[in-house]
Structures are given as C-alpha cells and as structure tokens.
Design an enzyme around this catalytic site. Sequence first.
Site, mmCIF file in Angstrom:
data_model
loop_
_atom_site.group_PDB
_atom_site.id
_atom_site.type_symbol
_atom_site.label_atom_id
_atom_site.label_comp_id
_atom_site.label_asym_id
_atom_site.label_seq_id
_atom_site.Cartn_x
_atom_site.Cartn_y
_atom_site.Cartn_z
ATOM 1 N N TYR A 169 5.434 -43.774 40.992
ATOM 2 C CA TYR A 169 5.382 -45.121 41.550
ATOM 3 C C TYR A 169 6.038 -45.141 42.932
ATOM 4 C CZ TYR A 169 3.747 -46.388 36.918
ATOM 5 O OH TYR A 169 3.002 -46.464 35.766
ATOM 6 N N ARG A 217 15.937 -44.247 37.887
ATOM 7 C CA ARG A 217 15.082 -43.375 37.073
ATOM 8 C C ARG A 217 14.162 -42.613 38.012
ATOM 9 N NH1 ARG A 217 10.996 -44.630 31.924
ATOM 10 N NH2 ARG A 217 11.771 -42.876 30.708
ATOM 11 N N CYS A 355 1.223 -49.724 17.875
ATOM 12 C CA CYS A 355 1.803 -48.482 17.365
ATOM 13 C C CYS A 355 1.016 -48.047 16.147
ATOM 14 C CB CYS A 355 3.268 -48.693 17.003
ATOM 15 S SG CYS A 355 4.067 -47.250 16.247
#
Length: 635
Positions: A169, A217, A355
Amino acid sequence: MKLLEPMSLGLLRLRNRIVMPPMATLYGAADGTVSEMLYEYYLRRARGGVGMVIVENTAPTAGTVNYPNTLEIHDPVSEPGLARLAAGIKSAGAAAAIQLFHPGRQMHPKYTGNTPVAPSAIPCPVMRAVPRPLDIDDIRQLVEDFVQGAVRARAVGFDAVEIHAAHGYLVGQFLSPLANQRSDAYGGNTERRARFAVEIGRAIRERLGDDFPLLLRFSADEKTAGGLTLAESRRLIPFFVKAGYSALHVSAGCYPSMAWVVQPYLQTPGCLADLAATVRNESHLPVIAVGRINEPAIAEAILREGSADLVSMGRALIADPDLPRKALAGQENGIRPCLACNVCIQAVGHGPTRCAVNAEMGRETEQRPATAAPVRMLVVGGGPAGMEAAQAAAQKGHRVTLVERTGELGGQLGLAAGFTSKPEFGRLLNYYRNALARFAVDVILNTDADARFLEDFSADRLIIATGAVPRPLAGIATAANVRIFQALEILERRTALCGDVVVVGGGLLGMDTAEFLSAGADQVTVLEAGRRVGRSLEWNVRGMRLKALNSYGVRTVEQAALVRLERGRAVYCDQAGVEHTQAADAVVLALGLVPHNPFGDTAAGLASGITLIGDCAQPAGITAAISQGRLAGSV
C-alpha cells in the site's frame, strides 16, 4: 505462558501479548462509518480475551478506499461510531488501536471509481491501472491527512494508531524500490524512500506527544523480484526509530506475492517469525510477529525464542474469538482451528468476509432463538455438517445422538485430514471429536440408520446430514475393458494406481485425488472441462496447489472436454473442438457430487421436525456445511 503475560507499550498496558491485527471485513457502513455489524464483530473478539485489537484499514483521506464499506476517519461524521467502537473494545478489557492506510496504486478503481496514486507512474502488476504520480504538495497534504486521522483517533478514544506501510500500500510503495523510482527527496536511496513514513511519524509525534503509542506495520520482505528485501529493511529500522514509532509490526509480501500476505495452509505456521527476529535485533522497539500464528503453542514458541514481543493471531481469532480465554483456561483442545483455507479473503471485493469454520462470524448481531425445552435430537451423518449440528444442539441443552454409517467421524473432512499437506483439517476433526465428547453427544458408529432405526429411535427432531455420492459418468462412450474408478472411493479406500492415470475433473476433489495418486502412478493427468483447475479455491491457495501438483509431476489440461474412453487412452477435445488423446491405464472420475438422502419421503412423520443439511441438501463445500449445521443445531 509468556503469551498470556501482561506487557506495556509505553504507558499503555496490555493484559496479554496477543494482538488481533487489522483485517479487512467490508462490514462497515456504505458511508464509511461504523455499522452495527462491524461493532459487534470487534466487540466479540475483545470479549474473547485478546490483549489488543487493531481495527482494520481506515482511510484518513477522502476518496482513497479500495473497496466499498471500508472505514473512513477524515470526516467528523465518523466520530460517533468510532468512539462507540473504541469504548466497546476497551470495556471488554482489550486495548483499542486503529490502522490508518492509503491503498496507493493497489486501489481497486472498478469498485470505487477513484484514481490510483503512487510515488511513481508504475502500475501494480496485479491491479494494472497506471497511477498518477504524487507531487510534493500531494505528499505534504497526505502527511497532514494521516496526522489528522491520528488526532481524531485519539480524540474518539483509541489507545493507539498503526500506520499501514505493509503489503504494497501507499506508505509501503514509497519504501519499495519496485514501486518508488523517484529522483527527488522522496526516492532513490534508502533514507529518501523512508522519508514519507518518517514524516508521518514525526508529524504525529509533534501533534500527539511522546506518550501516545504509534505502530508501524511494514513488509520486511516483499517476496517479489525487485521489491523490498530484508537486507534493505534492516537499513530502514534506524529511520523508523528516529521518526518516533513505538513498535514495529513485521509482515511480508505485496499484491504480486499475496501468498505471503495471507498465507495459505501450504505455508509453514509462524513462517514470518524469522523476519520479526531480525527486525527485533536492529533496535530497542517492541516487535509484533505475524504470519500463520494459528495456535497458542506456536505463538508461545515465537515469544520464548525471542523473535518478538507480541504476536498477531488474525485468522485464528476469526475462527475462534475465544482463543485467548481458552488458552488461559488450559483448554487448547477446545480451540476451533483456522484452516488457512483463505475463504475469509475470497469474498473481499464481492461481499462481507466470512469464515469456513466459524459460521457466527459476521452474524454477531443476529438474534439467537431462545433455548426451548430440551428435546431428543437425532443427527444422521458424522461429516462436518452433522458434527457441527450435534455440537450446536448439545450446547443449547438438547439430548443429542449422532449416528454414523462408518467406523470414523469426519466424512470428507476425514479424507482431507489424511493429507500431510492439510494438517489443519486434522486439527478441525480432532476439535469436533473433543467437542462432541465435552458436550456429551452420544456418538454411534458403524450403524446404518435406516427407516426402522429412525422409527425405533423416536426422535423429537431429526437432522439428516448423509452427505453426497459421486456424480456418475453419463453421455460418454466407454469401451468395455476400460478401468474406471470414482475419486471419492479412491480416497476413502486409499487405493493406489500405477501406470498412466487420467483424472476427469479438476475441482478440489480431482486435485486431491491427483496428489494422492501421483505417489504411485507413472503419470497423472487432470482433464478439466472448464477454464480453470481448482476454480472454487481462493486464488492464492489455488496457485500453491497447482505449483505443488506440478512438483509431483501431475499434468493439468484445462478446457479439455472428455469425448470417449477407449482401451488405453482417453479422448478429449480442446476449446476449438480438436480431438486429442491421453494415455490412460486407468480413469478416475471426479465429476462432482450429487445429494444423498437415503430416506427420501420415508422420514416424514418420524419426527416433529426434519432438517436436511450439508451435501445431502446441496453439495456446496465445507463452509456451507458448517454454516447449515450451526443453524440447524441452534434452534
């Protein structure tokens, strides 16, 4: 356990070292605010005992979301929802952080209509749209946007902010020599490529002071040719330290190497711990490790070895929000395991995240029916649908009996668990066995539950989960002496074949069968009539499975429609209608499954309520089976 010990990030005290990392859900409202669905999803994880929740990617700049329903923080309209979310997370005992991000050239114009921007006019190899290069004024405005996002985050009650410089990103694009080919103050050598991230950190520090935790991050290794490497990342660390970041969240990969961003089950658990360890040796900053850390024992080992100070357990907390609480109670056998099947990211861009193993994910807002008076319930079929239904019903207090025709629970889940490449499927099977015992489900094996059995049992409610049977070969000319097998029978009986084997059908069943047969056959060839072998799989899982099949010597042929079977060969035609032959000493059919309900209409009247679930209702895979099982058993 060290995993469950408290830790501090500056003045912020965490109750344990488990971090829920930011993961896109698309649960937000259409206007970028916090929806009830998103609020309850995060509150559920906080209640499960996690140390810190980092809320998913949130846009600090207007027009910079990469998917619909992405959170935004650049407008005061977002404040009430974000304040409620931060307060909710903290009320459950977890620290509340939020991630600020900008997609840059990895924006999805087809979903948002926005124009991608980047350090340089170099398209992302996956997205392919040519981005507009940012000028100096653009960069200064973006720095201020990140600062304002952090200021608003603290104002509404978040304990910390994370800057997303990973996974290709925008902030990561500036760090990467692959995406950043500028020749000005923001490109060229390591220090100049770090400048954007440094300016964001310093500016936030100037505005919010030294005590507010600020995380970064980043991908320590982009795992792609020409991208950021670990050696280069080591040179970046001093700049991150000087910028004022409080902790480093060490990930890997970018869009061209997504198998390192969201690692499928073929990746080794804890596969990025070595990156975290290297980064941790470069500074005094606390390090958060990530990368298929899917069970407490793996997380504990990473901490004990000194590779990290905290661990991110993302998909593991999607699969079981109560993982921290269960670990604290010594109930590791009761943790519902993540399969790393990547169903959770398969829907991104098309709808809300789901999920495969946790049917309640994203349904936290749904009203649960009140527990009725306990009834006598019979579940017929011990595959994933039946086991989930039995567990759910027993949790509601019903008296549950599960009857299985064979001598083992599992059904097709049991077949998957037999592959060394799928250890998580074995863990899921063990989870169900433990759960059925824990909730006192009466399991009867080696029993064919026919109509007489149903009548004698006299259940108040009957759940039929008898699975499916192989689809037969139809409309294909076959010589009398051709050896034909069904793929399901091959896997059930572990039947090895030699010589040249042709598997007809390239779905998941065909791929599994080809993998199994490759150990003994001279040549295995998969013929798939459609455009893609493994078309139902998430694309990273599919890519790794195809690479593995190739390493086993399996040949795959797509858009290959079977025409006829002759002695010693299979004849198929390609997309243009041209016939080809393939040597075939044996042919294995993996043409899909059809529902198998051995009772038909005879079950009517034998119970006050009858429900068909899983493949016997409609073959649709493990996600649908578990979801239907949970719903059927929760009444």
